[in-house]
Motif scaffolding. Structure first.
Motif, PDB file in Angstrom:
ATOM      1  N   ILE A   1      -6.998  -1.700  -6.100  1.00  0.00           N
ATOM      2  CA  ILE A   1      -5.811  -0.834  -6.158  1.00  0.00           C
ATOM      3  C   ILE A   1      -4.554  -1.634  -5.784  1.00  0.00           C
ATOM      4  O   ILE A   1      -3.519  -1.519  -6.421  1.00  0.00           O
ATOM      5  CB  ILE A   1      -5.950   0.370  -5.198  1.00  0.00           C
ATOM      6  CG1 ILE A   1      -7.046   1.314  -5.699  1.00  0.00           C
ATOM      7  CG2 ILE A   1      -4.627   1.131  -5.068  1.00  0.00           C
ATOM      8  CD1 ILE A   1      -7.316   2.491  -4.788  1.00  0.00           C
TER       9      ILE A   1
ATOM     10  N   ALA B   1      10.116   1.188  -4.004  1.00  0.00           N
ATOM     11  CA  ALA B   1       9.279   0.018  -3.726  1.00  0.00           C
ATOM     12  C   ALA B   1       9.584  -0.590  -2.364  1.00  0.00           C
ATOM     13  O   ALA B   1       8.803  -1.373  -1.842  1.00  0.00           O
ATOM     14  CB  ALA B   1       9.479  -1.019  -4.834  1.00  0.00           C
TER      15      ALA B   1
ATOM     16  N   ALA C   1       2.009  -3.563 -11.088  1.00  0.00           N
ATOM     17  CA  ALA C   1       2.908  -2.514 -11.572  1.00  0.00           C
ATOM     18  C   ALA C   1       4.331  -2.751 -11.070  1.00  0.00           C
ATOM     19  O   ALA C   1       5.306  -2.626 -11.816  1.00  0.00           O
ATOM     20  CB  ALA C   1       2.411  -1.144 -11.112  1.00  0.00           C
ATOM     21  N   VAL C   2       4.446  -3.136  -9.794  1.00  0.00           N
ATOM     22  CA  VAL C   2       5.775  -3.361  -9.213  1.00  0.00           C
ATOM     23  C   VAL C   2       6.453  -4.552  -9.898  1.00  0.00           C
ATOM     24  O   VAL C   2       7.628  -4.504 -10.240  1.00  0.00           O
ATOM     25  CB  VAL C   2       5.665  -3.594  -7.689  1.00  0.00           C
ATOM     26  CG1 VAL C   2       6.996  -4.053  -7.109  1.00  0.00           C
ATOM     27  CG2 VAL C   2       5.210  -2.310  -6.989  1.00  0.00           C
TER      28      VAL C   2
ATOM     29  N   ARG D   1      -3.481  -3.883  -8.597  1.00  0.00           N
ATOM     30  CA  ARG D   1      -2.900  -3.060  -9.659  1.00  0.00           C
ATOM     31  C   ARG D   1      -1.471  -2.651  -9.277  1.00  0.00           C
ATOM     32  O   ARG D   1      -0.561  -2.648 -10.091  1.00  0.00           O
ATOM     33  CB  ARG D   1      -3.771  -1.813  -9.870  1.00  0.00           C
ATOM     34  CG  ARG D   1      -3.682  -1.188 -11.213  1.00  0.00           C
ATOM     35  CD  ARG D   1      -5.018  -0.588 -11.663  1.00  0.00           C
ATOM     36  NE  ARG D   1      -5.639   0.273 -10.670  1.00  0.00           N
ATOM     37  CZ  ARG D   1      -5.326   1.571 -10.470  1.00  0.00           C
ATOM     38  NH1 ARG D   1      -4.405   2.156 -11.200  1.00  0.00           N
ATOM     39  NH2 ARG D   1      -5.962   2.274  -9.547  1.00  0.00           N
ATOM     40  N   ARG D   2      -1.298  -2.327  -8.006  1.00  0.00           N
ATOM     41  CA  ARG D   2       0.010  -1.915  -7.508  1.00  0.00           C
ATOM     42  C   ARG D   2       0.998  -3.082  -7.566  1.00  0.00           C
ATOM     43  O   ARG D   2       2.125  -2.944  -8.033  1.00  0.00           O
ATOM     44  CB  ARG D   2      -0.152  -1.431  -6.064  1.00  0.00           C
ATOM     45  CG  ARG D   2       1.011  -0.657  -5.525  1.00  0.00           C
ATOM     46  CD  ARG D   2       0.742  -0.271  -4.077  1.00  0.00           C
ATOM     47  NE  ARG D   2       1.727   0.676  -3.575  1.00  0.00           N
ATOM     48  CZ  ARG D   2       2.927   0.332  -3.164  1.00  0.00           C
ATOM     49  NH1 ARG D   2       3.325  -0.915  -3.210  1.00  0.00           N
ATOM     50  NH2 ARG D   2       3.772   1.266  -2.718  1.00  0.00           N
TER      51      ARG D   2
ATOM     52  N   LYS E   1       0.849  -1.188   0.000  1.00  0.00           N
ATOM     53  CA  LYS E   1       0.000   0.000   0.000  1.00  0.00           C
ATOM     54  C   LYS E   1       0.886   1.240   0.000  1.00  0.00           C
ATOM     55  O   LYS E   1       2.066   1.171   0.361  1.00  0.00           O
ATOM     56  CB  LYS E   1      -0.886   0.004   1.246  1.00  0.00           C
ATOM     57  CG  LYS E   1      -1.960  -1.057   1.198  1.00  0.00           C
ATOM     58  CD  LYS E   1      -3.014  -0.802   2.267  1.00  0.00           C
ATOM     59  CE  LYS E   1      -4.175  -1.760   2.069  1.00  0.00           C
ATOM     60  NZ  LYS E   1      -5.243  -1.523   3.050  1.00  0.00           N
TER      61      LYS E   1
ATOM     62  N   PHE F   1      13.192   3.593  -8.793  1.00  0.00           N
ATOM     63  CA  PHE F   1      11.979   2.803  -8.629  1.00  0.00           C
ATOM     64  C   PHE F   1      12.158   1.732  -7.555  1.00  0.00           C
ATOM     65  O   PHE F   1      11.295   1.537  -6.692  1.00  0.00           O
ATOM     66  CB  PHE F   1      11.581   2.153  -9.961  1.00  0.00           C
ATOM     67  CG  PHE F   1      10.490   1.151  -9.774  1.00  0.00           C
ATOM     68  CD1 PHE F   1       9.181   1.559  -9.607  1.00  0.00           C
ATOM     69  CD2 PHE F   1      10.782  -0.207  -9.702  1.00  0.00           C
ATOM     70  CE1 PHE F   1       8.174   0.638  -9.389  1.00  0.00           C
ATOM     71  CE2 PHE F   1       9.784  -1.134  -9.487  1.00  0.00           C
ATOM     72  CZ  PHE F   1       8.478  -0.704  -9.335  1.00  0.00           C
TER      73      PHE F   1
END
Lengths: 295, 295
Positions: free
Chosen positions: A253, A196, A260-261, A256-257, A152, A192
């Motif tokens: 969410i 993370a 993406a990671v 999706r996260r 999150k 990035f």
């Protein structure tokens, strides 16, 4: 000696590449590959730590799900050897998969050895993923990443910080290693990757200097092994065993996260680097297995 | 000597407290307060850096918006003196407000001096906020935080990292300071504060050791002043001047995130610490002005 390390691995949050004995292969396969690999893949202290970690998580995992030529692979000139294992979580578990990999690659001045373990949770839980990565660029120095990767946006969810990072006392494990005089902070060249990671991530270079081989071995076998075990126990206890109540929108969410990671980490870490070491064919075969795990 | 520092300030992403000459007060007030404050608030090199920073941003700001007893305040025993200035952005600007504060507080072994500048953008833009904080715990050592605070979940928005952090070359400024042999990483005791910072945040302790007063002064006046100027120029050029196209839902999440970070930082930093230094009455008056700025 450490330069090539950081250019080969980005110390990405989800990783990569390859060594040692691996668990979960059929006994036949294990016998074949371990004899082949012993010749090429040095038995480093850091590989023992990784094997013990994987053994600890084993009861929660299904048998290996990758083909033999991914469980062990090498480049055409014989200068690089790797292993990748992917194991799904047992049914109804909140573990999505474990990705365990190790790599040994000769370079002009020596060799690079990279071992990583990522244990990723599914959408039944919002708890962090487990990540450990060792990037050893010489017999006396290595980079260590050890983290529970948040799922999150922490600035928007202070309660998530309290639950998974403060109440678990994770920061103490980071401090224990950073206190060692041989460590200094390691910053991934990828912004990035830095983003993370969690605020309690251990990210250090351990450098024991010229002639410091046995010192490094000792640090890895004692302090580091102990920190890895502690963090895994925290994760198994506070993260891997539980499911989380979430609203649908929240879960969406998070998924999706996660996606993406994963996508970004494949891009940063693997598609940029594996081909250099193993050539395009072997690499794309290995990357395909990782993509399959990532879903 | 540094212990009390970290317990007084959390080096929160949005800050706090107080010194030196301040801009934007009426000439009468400025004359009164500067003469009073000169007696109490030491003229440190770090305060000069902050004043020059504020002067640089001045053209984009309206006159001061706080009452005289917030522009300067002290505790009843005279052991602590502070200043807080809040300035709104000029009309149609994407600057919401600047919060500039400085504090001098005697402690058993010396004094603590904290100066911070937060320039916060409004919802016309998704660009990062500017934050600088100096926490000086002795004449020869201090903590420095310098960052552009992200307003989006970076793991979910890699393009935001590229736009505001990679393409702007921000990481170089962090490196320039971290290369100095007198610096070591500073970790805020608040995991929330760590989470709110960007991957290029400078967060260090500069410790020049016993008798290192003039070395610290030199580092602050040269290296640090130069890094602060560079980061401000980057921010003025790439962040403060522009507006951003956003979908309503996206903007709404960003506003909610801004609000969460502000609220949490007041809690971590101010409500926990200001009363200890200035007593409940003065503190609540000052905190009320900050809340007003935060909206």
């Amino acid at each position: 000696m450490l330069r090539p390390v950081t250019s080969v691995s980005m110390a990405a949050p989800t990783l990569s590449t390859i060594s040692g004995l691996h668990h979960g292969a059929s006994p036949l396969l294990r016998a074949r590959t371990s004899s082949t690999m012993c010749a090429c893949m040095p038995s480093l202290a850091h590989r023992k730590v990784a094997r013990e970690l994987v053994a600890e998580a084993e009861a929660r995992l299904l048998p290996s799900a990758v083909p033999a030529d991914v469980l062990e692979f090498r480049n055409s000139t014989g200068t690089a050897v790797g292993m990748l294992d992917v194991r799904r979580g047992v049914p109804a578990s909140s573990i999505d998969f474990m990705l365990y990999s190790s790599l040994h690659c000769k370079v002009p001045n020596g060799a690079i050895d990279i071992t990583s373990v990522l244990i990723s949770l599914n959408a039944l839980s919002d708890a962090p993923h487990f990540l450990m990565e060792f990037i050893q660029g010489s017999p006396s120095s290595m980079v260590v990443i050890l983290d529970l990767l948040p799922r999150k946006d922490l600035a928007l969810h202070p309660e998530y910080i309290v639950k998974y990072y403060e109440n678990t006392g994770l920061d103490k494990q980071r401090e224990n290693i950073e206190e060692l005089p041989q460590t200094r902070p390691y910053r991934s060249p990828s912004l990035f990757v830095r983003s993370a990671c969690s605020p309690t991530a251990l990210s250090v270079t351990i450098d024991c200097g010229h002639g410091g081989e046995s010192t490094l071995e000792e640090i890895v076998s004692s302090h580091l092994a102990s920190a890895v075990k502690e963090v895994l126990q925290i994760w198994l206890h506070s993260c891997a065993g539980q499911t989380s109540e979430m609203e649908d929108a929240e879960r969406e969410i998070m998924v999706r996260r996660d996606q993406a990671v994963r996508l970004k980490s494949i891009e940063v870490d693997l598609t940029a680097n594996l081909p250099k070491m193993f050539g395009p064919d072997v690499s794309s075969h290995v990357i395909a297995e990782i993509r399959k795990a990532f879903g």
